[in-house]
Design an enzyme around this catalytic site. Structure first.
Site, PDB file in Angstrom:
ATOM      1  N   ARG A 104     -21.726  39.635 -35.100  1.00 56.61           N
ATOM      2  CA  ARG A 104     -23.157  39.938 -35.137  1.00 56.61           C
ATOM      3  C   ARG A 104     -23.394  41.363 -35.621  1.00 56.61           C
ATOM      4  O   ARG A 104     -24.132  42.125 -35.020  1.00 56.61           O
ATOM      5  CB  ARG A 104     -23.814  39.669 -33.786  1.00 56.61           C
ATOM      6  CG  ARG A 104     -23.781  38.205 -33.435  1.00 56.61           C
ATOM      7  CD  ARG A 104     -24.656  37.899 -32.283  1.00 56.61           C
ATOM      8  NE  ARG A 104     -23.973  38.278 -31.059  1.00 56.61           N
ATOM      9  CZ  ARG A 104     -24.461  38.052 -29.857  1.00 56.61           C
ATOM     10  NH1 ARG A 104     -25.624  37.475 -29.714  1.00 56.61           N
ATOM     11  NH2 ARG A 104     -23.791  38.413 -28.796  1.00 56.61           N
ATOM     12  N   HIS A 105     -22.731  41.695 -36.736  1.00 61.89           N
ATOM     13  CA  HIS A 105     -22.900  43.013 -37.344  1.00 61.89           C
ATOM     14  C   HIS A 105     -22.432  42.960 -38.794  1.00 61.89           C
ATOM     15  O   HIS A 105     -21.871  41.968 -39.242  1.00 61.89           O
ATOM     16  CB  HIS A 105     -22.130  44.087 -36.560  1.00 61.89           C
ATOM     17  CG  HIS A 105     -20.645  43.915 -36.579  1.00 61.89           C
ATOM     18  ND1 HIS A 105     -19.968  43.237 -35.589  1.00 61.89           N
ATOM     19  CD2 HIS A 105     -19.710  44.314 -37.471  1.00 61.89           C
ATOM     20  CE1 HIS A 105     -18.675  43.245 -35.873  1.00 61.89           C
ATOM     21  NE2 HIS A 105     -18.487  43.887 -37.012  1.00 61.89           N
ATOM     22  N   ALA A 106     -22.678  44.032 -39.500  1.00 59.23           N
ATOM     23  CA  ALA A 106     -22.152  44.270 -40.847  1.00 59.23           C
ATOM     24  C   ALA A 106     -21.610  45.700 -40.837  1.00 59.23           C
ATOM     25  O   ALA A 106     -21.655  46.376 -39.807  1.00 59.23           O
ATOM     26  CB  ALA A 106     -23.251  44.107 -41.892  1.00 59.23           C
TER      27      ALA A 106
END
Length: 137
Positions: free
Chosen positions: A53-55
């Protein structure tokens, strides 16, 4: 911002046979498209938990399901969404910085991650709206 490839699968060599087992290997710059600066692994993640749930601003990664099953959903800033199911230890998934990624594991999964830079908290984009703003430009 530098251009990166979209997420894609990497097939590592699968050497051996069922009677003796297998080994998969790569050497620097053969199949992994960056110099590996960090290696980490995750395990015993409950199946009900979504991780990732990130970049990233800079970090490129290759994810490998060393054991079990890992389902990775990637999203690019243009809205392109892809689903990858990793369940064979000779397959890896390249995840570029511009890809938001969410990961779900089978309970027995062990994920091996090869990363292009050492850990830096400020490299993470943990807010989806910020991800869209940064990578849409």
């Amino acid at each position: 911002m530098p251009g990166f490839a979209n997420p894609y699968l990497i097939e590592f060599p699968k050497l051996g046979e069922p009677s003796i087992g297998y080994i998969s290997v790569t050497e620097q710059s053969q199949l992994v498209p960056f110099a590996v600066q960090r290696i980490f692994w995750t395990y015993y993640t409950p199946e009900s938990i979504l991780r990732g749930r990130h970049a990233h601003h800079l970090t490129e990664q290759v994810l490998v399901a060393a054991a079990g099953r890992i389902t990775v959903t990637t999203e690019l800033a243009d809205g392109t969404i892809e689903l990858f199911r990793l369940e064979d230890p000779h397959m890896g998934l390249y995840v570029p910085p511009q890809a938001w990624h969410t990961i779900q594991y089978s309970h027995s999964a062990v994920q091996l991650v090869l990363a292009s830079v050492p850990y830096q908290e400020d490299d993470y984009i943990r807010n989806h709206d910020e991800f869209k703003r940064i990578w849409s430009s």
